[in-house]
Design a protein around this motif. Structure first.
Motif, PDB file in Angstrom:
ATOM      1  N   VAL A 114      31.075  53.752   3.203  1.00 23.08           N
ATOM      2  CA  VAL A 114      29.795  53.058   2.675  1.00 23.08           C
ATOM      3  C   VAL A 114      28.651  53.708   3.494  1.00 23.08           C
ATOM      4  O   VAL A 114      28.745  54.138   4.390  1.00 23.08           O
ATOM      5  CB  VAL A 114      30.137  51.683   2.917  1.00 23.08           C
ATOM      6  N   ARG A 115      27.512  53.403   2.492  1.00 24.89           N
ATOM      7  CA  ARG A 115      26.192  53.784   3.247  1.00 24.89           C
ATOM      8  C   ARG A 115      25.370  52.553   3.007  1.00 24.89           C
ATOM      9  O   ARG A 115      25.003  51.957   1.953  1.00 24.89           O
ATOM     10  CB  ARG A 115      25.676  54.744   2.442  1.00 24.89           C
ATOM     11  N   LEU A 142      27.999  44.549  -2.311  1.00 23.42           N
ATOM     12  CA  LEU A 142      28.432  46.117  -2.508  1.00 23.42           C
ATOM     13  C   LEU A 142      27.794  46.668  -3.844  1.00 23.42           C
ATOM     14  O   LEU A 142      27.973  45.767  -4.953  1.00 23.42           O
ATOM     15  CB  LEU A 142      30.077  46.120  -2.462  1.00 23.42           C
ATOM     16  N   THR A 143      27.438  47.905  -3.949  1.00 29.19           N
ATOM     17  CA  THR A 143      27.008  48.570  -4.950  1.00 29.19           C
ATOM     18  C   THR A 143      27.642  49.854  -5.365  1.00 29.19           C
ATOM     19  O   THR A 143      27.516  50.632  -4.332  1.00 29.19           O
ATOM     20  CB  THR A 143      25.588  48.904  -5.069  1.00 29.19           C
ATOM     21  N   VAL A 144      28.474  49.902  -6.372  1.00 25.54           N
ATOM     22  CA  VAL A 144      29.213  51.310  -6.477  1.00 25.54           C
ATOM     23  C   VAL A 144      28.391  52.114  -7.436  1.00 25.54           C
ATOM     24  O   VAL A 144      28.345  51.751  -8.659  1.00 25.54           O
ATOM     25  CB  VAL A 144      30.717  50.963  -7.148  1.00 25.54           C
ATOM     26  N   GLY A 161      35.063  47.621  -9.141  1.00 20.07           N
ATOM     27  CA  GLY A 161      35.303  46.204  -8.998  1.00 20.07           C
ATOM     28  C   GLY A 161      35.240  45.742  -7.553  1.00 20.07           C
ATOM     29  O   GLY A 161      35.199  44.326  -7.360  1.00 20.07           O
ATOM     30  N   LEU A 162      34.917  46.601  -6.850  1.00 19.38           N
ATOM     31  CA  LEU A 162      34.526  45.992  -5.428  1.00 19.38           C
ATOM     32  C   LEU A 162      33.257  45.327  -5.609  1.00 19.38           C
ATOM     33  O   LEU A 162      32.979  44.711  -4.440  1.00 19.38           O
ATOM     34  CB  LEU A 162      34.448  47.165  -4.409  1.00 19.38           C
ATOM     35  N   SER A 216      22.536  44.800   1.353  1.00 18.75           N
ATOM     36  CA  SER A 216      23.298  45.674   0.364  1.00 18.75           C
ATOM     37  C   SER A 216      23.843  46.833   0.974  1.00 18.75           C
ATOM     38  O   SER A 216      23.055  47.647   1.924  1.00 18.75           O
ATOM     39  CB  SER A 216      22.487  45.772  -0.933  1.00 18.75           C
ATOM     40  N   THR A 217      24.903  47.344   0.355  1.00 19.41           N
ATOM     41  CA  THR A 217      25.425  48.600   0.751  1.00 19.41           C
ATOM     42  C   THR A 217      26.237  49.183  -0.359  1.00 19.41           C
ATOM     43  O   THR A 217      26.518  48.720  -1.124  1.00 19.41           O
ATOM     44  CB  THR A 217      26.563  48.224   1.917  1.00 19.41           C
TER      45      THR A 217
END
Length: 350
Positions: A114-115, A142-144, A161-162, A216-217
């Motif tokens: 992650v970042r 979480l943002t994908v 889906g995360l 947020s990550t």
């Protein structure tokens, strides 16, 4: 095994780099298996504005580590990084190893892929400062990132889906003592799957609440081959363990998607019946069962193909894996039920 700076620090757990007391002191625990994405994770953490972590516990879970993980990306946080080694015992054991070393009131678990965003530290400070006395954990958002020039693949959608996952430890802050009192992470979960939901349910059963935070990550989609969906079916064994220790309603209490296991059971049963009936010489019955298997497999494949890019390679992968996933899912689920038939809930102070 530990490696890190020795001697006393000029700083302490209650003051940040600017001499201002943060709302709550915290440590960061990052399990890693030495993937290149670790460098991006550490660089983002070091660049984040706001109170820095008192310590970054990097837990090397490679079975046979060749030297220490590269921590140069930690930048200004390098003198706060300490490396532990768990030698392939899995993410739950790696997090527990880090948890045992934490000396701050809060511990933040991050995954190595992650970042965190530039304002992560500032928002984390707000999340921890505003957490009520009965709040054991605060989850990051979480943002994908997905492609903007095409539809996402099945694997990309799976990773996305995360964003809807409750209490995912990709970015989850916990009160240190609350997690220790709950027994830490259950190491019977060998993968990065369901061990976070299990801990969340134990905390809530103990009377704690969990909440969403403002930070947020980013969670990029990691590279994967075309057979990755087959390997993820191992998680059905973990679902069997969840049912054993938390009861059949754990899905709703953990806000987890139910999945397709009931359909996989039906499709697999139809396929097995078709083979058995054919061997018994009952051709019509075998043909009917085979038709049900084909219909179920086609429905599953289309459900995965329709929202995707529909390229030749993606369609081929979806058709092949959609035929293999149902029996694999059932196999892993059945093996999990057998393996964990005497499992009892984890609890007690570590």
């Amino acid at each position: 095994m530990t490696a890190g700076p020795s001697g006393s620090r000029a700083d302490d757990p209650v003051h940040d780099a600017h001499g201002q007391p943060p709302a709550e002191p915290y440590s960061v625990v990052i399990p890693t298996i030495g993937r290149p994405c670790l460098d991006d994770c550490l660089r983002a953490l070091a660049a984040a504005a706001g109170p820095p972590p008192y310590e970054v516990l990097l837990v090397d879970d490679r079975p046979s580590p060749d030297g220490l993980p590269d921590t140069r990306g930690a930048g200004l946080l390098t003198d706060r990084v300490r490396v532990l080694a768990t030698r392939g015992r899995g993410p739950a054991a790696a997090r527990n190893a880090g948890l045992r070393e934490v000396t701050t009131p809060w511990v933040v678990f991050l995954d190595d892929d992650v970042r965190v965003l530039p304002d992560w530290g500032t928002r984390l400070a707000h999340d921890l400062a505003t957490a009520g006395a009965g709040t054991a954990g605060v989850q990051g958002r979480l943002t994908v990132p997905l492609p903007d020039d095409r539809r996402p693949t099945d694997w990309e959608r799976c990773t996305a889906g995360l964003e809807r996952a409750a209490w995912a430890t990709a970015d989850m802050a916990f009160r240190t003592e609350a997690v220790r009192d709950a027994g830490g992470f259950d190491e019977r979960f060998p993968r990065a799957f369901r061990e976070d939901a299990d801990l969340a349910l134990r905390l809530m059963d103990a009377g704690w609440t969990l909440t969403g935070g403002t930070r947020s990550t980013l969670h990029p989609v990691r590279p994967a081959d075309r057979w990755v969906s087959l390997r993820t079916q191992r998680g059905n064994a973990d679902d069997a363990l969840m049912s054993r220790v938390h009861g059949p309603d754990w899905w709703s209490r953990a806000a987890a998607p139910r999945g397709r296991l009931p359909r996989h059971l039906a499709v697999t049963a139809a396929g097995a019946a078709a083979a058995g009936l054919a061997l018994a010489g009952r051709r019509r019955a075998a043909a009917a069962a085979a038709a049900l298997w084909a219909l179920g497999t086609a429905e599953f494949a289309w459900a995965r193909i329709a929202p995707g890019p529909r390229t030749a390679d993606e369609v081929t992968t979806m058709v092949a894996t959609s035929a293999l996933i149902p029996p694999l899912a059932v196999r892993h689920w059945a093996a999990g039920r057998l393996r964990h038939r005497r499992a009892t809930p984890r609890g007690g102070r570590r």
